[in-house]
Motif scaffolding. Structure first.
Motif, PDB file in Angstrom:
ATOM      1  N   HIS A   7       0.825  -1.212   0.000  1.00 35.17           N
ATOM      2  CA  HIS A   7       0.000   0.000   0.000  1.00 35.17           C
ATOM      3  C   HIS A   7       0.861   1.266   0.000  1.00 35.17           C
ATOM      4  O   HIS A   7       0.578   2.218  -0.730  1.00 35.17           O
ATOM      5  CB  HIS A   7      -0.940  -0.007   1.204  1.00 35.17           C
ATOM      6  N   PRO A  11       1.885   4.391  -4.731  1.00 36.79           N
ATOM      7  CA  PRO A  11       2.030   5.682  -5.413  1.00 36.79           C
ATOM      8  C   PRO A  11       3.392   5.830  -6.093  1.00 36.79           C
ATOM      9  O   PRO A  11       3.481   6.376  -7.195  1.00 36.79           O
ATOM     10  CB  PRO A  11       1.881   6.715  -4.292  1.00 36.79           C
ATOM     11  N   ALA A  14       3.428   3.579  -9.223  1.00 35.79           N
ATOM     12  CA  ALA A  14       2.649   4.173 -10.310  1.00 35.79           C
ATOM     13  C   ALA A  14       3.422   5.277 -11.017  1.00 35.79           C
ATOM     14  O   ALA A  14       3.229   5.519 -12.202  1.00 35.79           O
ATOM     15  CB  ALA A  14       1.327   4.718  -9.775  1.00 35.79           C
ATOM     16  N   GLU A  39      -6.300  -0.470  -6.555  1.00 32.03           N
ATOM     17  CA  GLU A  39      -5.753   0.754  -5.982  1.00 32.03           C
ATOM     18  C   GLU A  39      -4.636   1.302  -6.869  1.00 32.03           C
ATOM     19  O   GLU A  39      -4.539   2.520  -7.074  1.00 32.03           O
ATOM     20  CB  GLU A  39      -5.227   0.485  -4.570  1.00 32.03           C
ATOM     21  N   LEU A  40      -3.813   0.420  -7.412  1.00 35.32           N
ATOM     22  CA  LEU A  40      -2.765   0.848  -8.336  1.00 35.32           C
ATOM     23  C   LEU A  40      -3.377   1.516  -9.563  1.00 35.32           C
ATOM     24  O   LEU A  40      -2.888   2.562 -10.014  1.00 35.32           O
ATOM     25  CB  LEU A  40      -1.901  -0.342  -8.747  1.00 35.32           C
ATOM     26  N   GLN A  42      -6.114   3.164  -9.667  1.00 32.39           N
ATOM     27  CA  GLN A  42      -6.584   4.487  -9.245  1.00 32.39           C
ATOM     28  C   GLN A  42      -5.423   5.479  -9.176  1.00 32.39           C
ATOM     29  O   GLN A  42      -5.572   6.635  -9.584  1.00 32.39           O
ATOM     30  CB  GLN A  42      -7.290   4.390  -7.899  1.00 32.39           C
ATOM     31  N   TYR A  43      -4.282   5.050  -8.660  1.00 32.28           N
ATOM     32  CA  TYR A  43      -3.116   5.937  -8.623  1.00 32.28           C
ATOM     33  C   TYR A  43      -2.674   6.308 -10.039  1.00 32.28           C
ATOM     34  O   TYR A  43      -2.336   7.453 -10.312  1.00 32.28           O
ATOM     35  CB  TYR A  43      -1.948   5.289  -7.879  1.00 32.28           C
ATOM     36  N   ARG A  44      -2.688   5.336 -10.928  1.00 31.51           N
ATOM     37  CA  ARG A  44      -2.289   5.615 -12.316  1.00 31.51           C
ATOM     38  C   ARG A  44      -3.266   6.581 -12.980  1.00 31.51           C
ATOM     39  O   ARG A  44      -2.859   7.492 -13.712  1.00 31.51           O
ATOM     40  CB  ARG A  44      -2.191   4.312 -13.103  1.00 31.51           C
ATOM     41  N   ALA A  46      -5.119   8.816 -11.455  1.00 32.28           N
ATOM     42  CA  ALA A  46      -4.937  10.129 -10.837  1.00 32.28           C
ATOM     43  C   ALA A  46      -3.707  10.826 -11.405  1.00 32.28           C
ATOM     44  O   ALA A  46      -3.736  12.032 -11.683  1.00 32.28           O
ATOM     45  CB  ALA A  46      -4.804   9.987  -9.325  1.00 32.28           C
ATOM     46  N   ARG A  47      -2.621  10.088 -11.586  1.00 31.61           N
ATOM     47  CA  ARG A  47      -1.409  10.682 -12.170  1.00 31.61           C
ATOM     48  C   ARG A  47      -1.664  11.138 -13.595  1.00 31.61           C
ATOM     49  O   ARG A  47      -1.204  12.185 -14.008  1.00 31.61           O
ATOM     50  CB  ARG A  47      -0.247   9.692 -12.129  1.00 31.61           C
TER      51      ARG A  47
END
Length: 64
Positions: A7, A11, A14, A39-40, A42-44, A46-47
């Motif tokens: 976890h 970030p 990603a 979750e990964l 989602q980070y990708r 967002a980036r």
């Protein structure tokens, strides 16, 4: 690695900011853990969204 360990690394993973050995651990974990894989993603996302943002233009004299 546990989900708790991964976890904190997601970030950085990603953003391609992890050393290769840590990347291998994260890749192995997300290959078998659907929650961390989501979750990964989602980070990708967002980036990617953040990369499209631009600062608004300041009107002439706006810094006075």
């Amino acid at each position: 690695m546990s989900c708790d360990d991964v976890h904190d690394l997601l970030p950085l993973f990603a953003g391609d900011e992890l050393p290769e050995t840590a990347c291998e651990y994260v890749e192995g974990h997300v290959a078998v853990c659907g929650a961390c894989a989501r979750e990964l993603d989602q980070y990708r996302e967002a980036r990617s969204a953040r990369a499209t943002l631009r600062e608004p233009a300041v009107p002439a004299g706006g810094w006075r």
